[in-house]
Write a protein that holds these residues in place. Structure first.
Motif, PDB file in Angstrom:
ATOM      1  N   GLU A  36     -38.002  69.144  84.480  1.00  0.00           N
ATOM      2  CA  GLU A  36     -38.490  68.455  83.285  1.00  0.00           C
ATOM      3  C   GLU A  36     -37.408  67.549  82.714  1.00  0.00           C
ATOM      4  O   GLU A  36     -37.670  66.431  82.282  1.00  0.00           O
ATOM      5  CB  GLU A  36     -38.930  69.480  82.235  1.00  0.00           C
ATOM      6  CG  GLU A  36     -40.242  70.157  82.588  1.00  0.00           C
ATOM      7  CD  GLU A  36     -40.708  71.129  81.524  1.00  0.00           C
ATOM      8  OE1 GLU A  36     -41.915  71.321  81.412  1.00  0.00           O
ATOM      9  OE2 GLU A  36     -39.854  71.689  80.807  1.00  0.00           O
ATOM     10  N   LEU A  37     -36.173  68.056  82.722  1.00  0.00           N
ATOM     11  CA  LEU A  37     -35.055  67.269  82.209  1.00  0.00           C
ATOM     12  C   LEU A  37     -34.931  65.955  82.980  1.00  0.00           C
ATOM     13  O   LEU A  37     -34.884  64.868  82.396  1.00  0.00           O
ATOM     14  CB  LEU A  37     -33.749  68.065  82.336  1.00  0.00           C
ATOM     15  CG  LEU A  37     -32.493  67.264  82.000  1.00  0.00           C
ATOM     16  CD1 LEU A  37     -32.338  67.151  80.499  1.00  0.00           C
ATOM     17  CD2 LEU A  37     -31.263  67.886  82.620  1.00  0.00           C
ATOM     18  N   ILE A  38     -34.908  66.070  84.310  1.00  0.00           N
ATOM     19  CA  ILE A  38     -34.684  64.880  85.127  1.00  0.00           C
ATOM     20  C   ILE A  38     -35.892  63.941  85.034  1.00  0.00           C
ATOM     21  O   ILE A  38     -35.745  62.726  85.034  1.00  0.00           O
ATOM     22  CB  ILE A  38     -34.317  65.274  86.594  1.00  0.00           C
ATOM     23  CG1 ILE A  38     -33.692  64.111  87.333  1.00  0.00           C
ATOM     24  CG2 ILE A  38     -35.499  65.796  87.355  1.00  0.00           C
ATOM     25  CD1 ILE A  38     -32.241  63.904  87.026  1.00  0.00           C
ATOM     26  N   ARG A  39     -37.079  64.529  84.893  1.00  0.00           N
ATOM     27  CA  ARG A  39     -38.274  63.682  84.733  1.00  0.00           C
ATOM     28  C   ARG A  39     -38.244  62.973  83.387  1.00  0.00           C
ATOM     29  O   ARG A  39     -38.695  61.831  83.271  1.00  0.00           O
ATOM     30  CB  ARG A  39     -39.537  64.538  84.850  1.00  0.00           C
ATOM     31  CG  ARG A  39     -39.965  64.764  86.296  1.00  0.00           C
ATOM     32  CD  ARG A  39     -41.264  65.548  86.352  1.00  0.00           C
ATOM     33  NE  ARG A  39     -42.294  64.961  85.522  1.00  0.00           N
ATOM     34  CZ  ARG A  39     -43.119  65.657  84.732  1.00  0.00           C
ATOM     35  NH1 ARG A  39     -43.032  66.964  84.690  1.00  0.00           N
ATOM     36  NH2 ARG A  39     -44.023  65.048  84.019  1.00  0.00           N
ATOM     37  N   SER A  40     -37.718  63.654  82.358  1.00  0.00           N
ATOM     38  CA  SER A  40     -37.656  63.034  81.033  1.00  0.00           C
ATOM     39  C   SER A  40     -36.720  61.823  81.056  1.00  0.00           C
ATOM     40  O   SER A  40     -36.791  60.959  80.198  1.00  0.00           O
ATOM     41  CB  SER A  40     -37.192  64.043  79.984  1.00  0.00           C
ATOM     42  OG  SER A  40     -35.786  64.177  80.004  1.00  0.00           O
ATOM     43  N   MET A  41     -35.839  61.762  82.067  1.00  0.00           N
ATOM     44  CA  MET A  41     -34.941  60.612  82.215  1.00  0.00           C
ATOM     45  C   MET A  41     -35.567  59.545  83.101  1.00  0.00           C
ATOM     46  O   MET A  41     -34.902  58.593  83.482  1.00  0.00           O
ATOM     47  CB  MET A  41     -33.619  61.074  82.832  1.00  0.00           C
ATOM     48  CG  MET A  41     -32.864  62.083  81.993  1.00  0.00           C
ATOM     49  SD  MET A  41     -31.416  62.676  82.894  1.00  0.00           S
ATOM     50  CE  MET A  41     -30.708  63.793  81.686  1.00  0.00           C
ATOM     51  N   ARG A  42     -36.816  59.729  83.453  1.00  0.00           N
ATOM     52  CA  ARG A  42     -37.548  58.785  84.306  1.00  0.00           C
ATOM     53  C   ARG A  42     -36.878  58.621  85.651  1.00  0.00           C
ATOM     54  O   ARG A  42     -36.735  57.492  86.168  1.00  0.00           O
ATOM     55  CB  ARG A  42     -37.691  57.433  83.620  1.00  0.00           C
ATOM     56  CG  ARG A  42     -38.303  57.526  82.245  1.00  0.00           C
ATOM     57  CD  ARG A  42     -38.185  56.201  81.521  1.00  0.00           C
ATOM     58  NE  ARG A  42     -38.965  55.187  82.199  1.00  0.00           N
ATOM     59  CZ  ARG A  42     -40.026  54.601  81.656  1.00  0.00           C
ATOM     60  NH1 ARG A  42     -40.404  54.939  80.448  1.00  0.00           N
ATOM     61  NH2 ARG A  42     -40.682  53.701  82.308  1.00  0.00           N
ATOM     62  N   ALA A  43     -36.456  59.714  86.243  1.00  0.00           N
ATOM     63  CA  ALA A  43     -35.773  59.654  87.531  1.00  0.00           C
ATOM     64  C   ALA A  43     -36.759  59.312  88.638  1.00  0.00           C
ATOM     65  O   ALA A  43     -37.922  59.711  88.600  1.00  0.00           O
ATOM     66  CB  ALA A  43     -35.109  60.990  87.830  1.00  0.00           C
ATOM     67  N   THR A  44     -36.261  58.563  89.631  1.00  0.00           N
ATOM     68  CA  THR A  44     -37.071  58.282  90.809  1.00  0.00           C
ATOM     69  C   THR A  44     -36.978  59.485  91.753  1.00  0.00           C
ATOM     70  O   THR A  44     -36.122  60.357  91.575  1.00  0.00           O
ATOM     71  CB  THR A  44     -36.541  57.047  91.560  1.00  0.00           C
ATOM     72  OG1 THR A  44     -35.197  57.326  91.967  1.00  0.00           O
ATOM     73  CG2 THR A  44     -36.540  55.836  90.655  1.00  0.00           C
TER      74      THR A  44
ATOM     75  N   LYS B 254     -29.408  63.716  93.143  1.00  0.00           N
ATOM     76  CA  LYS B 254     -28.665  64.251  92.009  1.00  0.00           C
ATOM     77  C   LYS B 254     -28.996  65.706  91.700  1.00  0.00           C
ATOM     78  O   LYS B 254     -28.209  66.400  91.077  1.00  0.00           O
ATOM     79  CB  LYS B 254     -28.909  63.385  90.767  1.00  0.00           C
ATOM     80  CG  LYS B 254     -28.292  62.004  90.914  1.00  0.00           C
ATOM     81  CD  LYS B 254     -28.375  61.213  89.637  1.00  0.00           C
ATOM     82  CE  LYS B 254     -28.006  59.766  89.865  1.00  0.00           C
ATOM     83  NZ  LYS B 254     -26.563  59.609  90.164  1.00  0.00           N
ATOM     84  N   ILE B 255     -30.180  66.159  92.128  1.00  0.00           N
ATOM     85  CA  ILE B 255     -30.569  67.531  91.800  1.00  0.00           C
ATOM     86  C   ILE B 255     -30.766  68.382  93.053  1.00  0.00           C
ATOM     87  O   ILE B 255     -30.044  69.349  93.284  1.00  0.00           O
ATOM     88  CB  ILE B 255     -31.879  67.555  90.969  1.00  0.00           C
ATOM     89  CG1 ILE B 255     -31.756  66.666  89.743  1.00  0.00           C
ATOM     90  CG2 ILE B 255     -32.233  68.995  90.596  1.00  0.00           C
ATOM     91  CD1 ILE B 255     -30.913  67.205  88.628  1.00  0.00           C
TER      92      ILE B 255
ATOM     93  N   GLN C 155     -33.548  59.692  93.188  1.00  0.00           N
ATOM     94  CA  GLN C 155     -32.564  60.231  92.242  1.00  0.00           C
ATOM     95  C   GLN C 155     -32.693  61.740  92.129  1.00  0.00           C
ATOM     96  O   GLN C 155     -31.696  62.453  92.092  1.00  0.00           O
ATOM     97  CB  GLN C 155     -32.764  59.591  90.865  1.00  0.00           C
ATOM     98  CG  GLN C 155     -32.213  58.178  90.768  1.00  0.00           C
ATOM     99  CD  GLN C 155     -32.464  57.572  89.402  1.00  0.00           C
ATOM    100  OE1 GLN C 155     -33.523  57.771  88.811  1.00  0.00           O
ATOM    101  NE2 GLN C 155     -31.499  56.842  88.891  1.00  0.00           N
TER     102      GLN C 155
ATOM    103  N   GLU D  27     -37.258  73.739  84.065  1.00  0.00           N
ATOM    104  CA  GLU D  27     -36.652  72.954  82.993  1.00  0.00           C
ATOM    105  C   GLU D  27     -35.738  71.863  83.534  1.00  0.00           C
ATOM    106  O   GLU D  27     -35.653  70.780  82.961  1.00  0.00           O
ATOM    107  CB  GLU D  27     -35.884  73.868  82.020  1.00  0.00           C
ATOM    108  CG  GLU D  27     -36.807  74.646  81.092  1.00  0.00           C
ATOM    109  CD  GLU D  27     -36.085  75.245  79.886  1.00  0.00           C
ATOM    110  OE1 GLU D  27     -34.871  75.515  80.008  1.00  0.00           O
ATOM    111  OE2 GLU D  27     -36.732  75.442  78.852  1.00  0.00           O
ATOM    112  N   THR D  28     -35.069  72.151  84.660  1.00  0.00           N
ATOM    113  CA  THR D  28     -34.229  71.120  85.271  1.00  0.00           C
ATOM    114  C   THR D  28     -35.099  69.953  85.735  1.00  0.00           C
ATOM    115  O   THR D  28     -34.742  68.790  85.557  1.00  0.00           O
ATOM    116  CB  THR D  28     -33.446  71.700  86.463  1.00  0.00           C
ATOM    117  OG1 THR D  28     -32.809  72.894  86.045  1.00  0.00           O
ATOM    118  CG2 THR D  28     -32.395  70.735  86.954  1.00  0.00           C
TER     119      THR D  28
END
Lengths: 256, 256
Positions: free
Chosen positions: A147-155, A162-163, A158, A144-145
């Motif tokens: 998915e969350l970061i992907r939903s923010m269109r992270a590179t 950040k994760i 990033q 889920e983490t």
């Protein structure tokens, strides 16, 4: 500080026990010297011992720092690509199956008798736990983490900064604690194989001369090096991850 | 007017050991602007998969997915997601967790600072901006996650069983608050749940699904005026909708 009572208490009890046993059974000094003898020896030879301790300390610290750099870089490579993972991992495990003591003489031939060889042996022993722990940490990110970061269109960068990196820190520090103890062993092994200074060298010398108080003094100093470096890591950990459960203990929880 | 979400004959199959598993099939759904639509179904009916397809996190195997009339080909800035678990980063404070959305999307942090604080008060977390997740209860953590989903002002709010891990009382409270936030921010909401009462209480329309493969059985309209209070649960229209939804769920052969 209550937290000091228990570890100091344990050490005091062990030393007292040691003293009582040595006296009760009249154990000769060349087998086990009394604690008092060791302390006297340490004090009488402090300058001489300090010089050798310093050598072993910087060999250990050098190998340890190198293992952090090398271990983290390797871990990043392994996590970033499945191909790299599959290509490197078997080699890494293979490298752990043969004793470093066995290759140390070879390293002396290749790199000479100098400090660099000891640092390298310390590195060889210490980097493995760093790699394994860091890889485990970077992979310990829940679906889920991600998915969350992907939903923010992270590179990818990033996601890493950040994760993955902060998420890996608790594992990373566990790895460091193992590695720092290994690094001491590595430095001593390096010195055993060929050197004219350092605590490992003193240990061999004392052994050859049946100078048991000297051996005990060296052992005490090795423990001190290990402890200081270990607690340096613990101190860093407290600064780096105050949020982690291993550091904060159980804090108060608010409820609404 | 173009629907905010348009799903035309959407299907999803996953590869499995023996061939393929059809998770979703023949999904036809239009969600209008500012509408609150719940997707209700037993576990394994593909409702979370549906949400992830709308979010652009996974591609559909077939059919057409449009958000604001545009085909979805990946995560977009129009979407905010609340997951079943709060997915807060433990090393970030409440405010920093909310601002993750701003940072990763490379928006102006200073410009969004005010908005973050407004959202924090909107969900009743004043004074907790600098708290860490471990200092918050489950309900409070989920509110933070709601703020994070709203900070970049998406038009679509996707919620995947957001209150599933909370106790019954907190869950009711969160339902009330979500309604308030929704009425205030006027988002289009797609809300996944397996609780009939929760779906009826919150929704304008309820999409009831059957399992394996996930298909839409029927869409139940809930005609109770807003804002709804807990007394709305005594309304005959509430019971009608609950009965209808329950009958459909039971017909699917898998009770709630």
């Amino acid at each position: 500080m209550r937290s000091w009572i228990y570890p100091v208490g344990t050490v005091v009890i062990l030393v007292v026990l040691w003293d009582v046993l040595v006296n009760a059974f009249s154990i000769p000094q060349y087998l086990i010297p009394a604690p008092e003898t060791v302390v006297r020896h340490l004090i009488a030879n402090w300058k001489f011992l300090l010089g050798h301790t310093w050598v072993t300390t910087y060999e250990t610290a050098g190998g340890f720092l190198l293992s952090i750099v090398g271990g983290v870089l390797l871990a990043m490579a392994i996590v970033s690509s499945r191909a790299v993972d599959q290509a490197i991992m078997p080699l890494l495990i293979l490298s752990q199956t043969f004793p470093k003591v066995a290759v140390a003489p070879l390293l002396i031939i290749w790199f000479g008798m100098g400090v660099q060889t000891k640092i390298f042996v310390a590195f060889l022993i210490a980097f493995f736990p760093v790699v394994i722990a860091t890889v485990a940490g970077m992979r310990a990110v829940e679906t889920e983490t991600m998915e969350l970061i992907r939903s923010m269109r992270a590179t990818r960068m990033q996601i890493f900064w950040k994760i993955r990196l902060p998420a890996a820190l608790p594992h990373f520090f566990s790895g460091l604690k193992v590695a720092v103890a290994f690094a001491v062993v590595g430095a001593v092994v390096g010195e055993w194989v060929g050197s004219e200074k350092g605590l490992g060298y003193l240990l061999l010398w004392a052994n050859a001369n049946l100078d048991t108080p000297m051996m005990f003094s060296v052992l005490v100093l090795l423990m001190v090096i290990g402890m200081i470096l270990y607690y340096a890591v613990v101190w860093l950990e407290r600064i780096a991850i105050p949020w982690h459960i291993s550091v904060r203990g159980e804090g108060p929880q608010a409820t609404i | 007017m173009v629907a905010d979400i348009h799903l035309g004959n959407v299907s999803k199959t996953f590869p499995a050991k023996a061939g393929k598993v059809e998770a979703l099939g023949g999904i036809e759904l239009d969600v209008a602007r500012h509408e609150f639509v719940s997707v209700l179904g037993p576990s394994g009916c593909g409702k979370s998969t549906l949400l992830r397809i709308v979010a652009g996190l996974i591609p559909p195997s077939g059919g057409e997915v449009l958000v604001h009339g545009q085909p979805v080909d990946g995560p977009s800035s129009k979407v905010g997601i609340v997951f079943q678990s709060p997915v807060l980063l433990p090393w970030r404070t409440v405010l920093q967790n909310i601002e993750l959305q701003v940072e990763v999307r490379k928006l102006d942090r200073a410009a969004f600072r005010d908005k973050a604080h407004k959202l924090i008060s909107l969900v009743g977390l004043e004074g907790f901006a600098d708290s860490y997740p471990y200092q918050l209860s489950g309900g409070m953590q989920q509110r933070v996650s709601l703020c994070r989903a709203l900070i970049h002002d998406p038009s679509l709010l996707l919620m995947d069983e957001p209150f599933g891990a909370l106790d019954a009382l907190t869950r009711e409270q969160m339902g009330l608050e979500l309604q308030r936030v929704w009425l205030e921010t006027k988002k289009t909401v797609l809300f996944i749940t397996h609780s009939i009462a929760e779906a009826v209480f919150l929704s304008d329309r309820i999409v009831v699904m059957s399992a394996r493969p996930g298909r839409i059985q029927e869409i139940v309209t809930v005609d109770i005026p807003r804002p709804r209070t807990l007394d709305a649960m005594k309304d005959p229209r509430f019971h009608q909708a609950v009965d209808r939804a329950r009958k459909l769920m039971n017909a699917a052969g898998l009770p709630e």
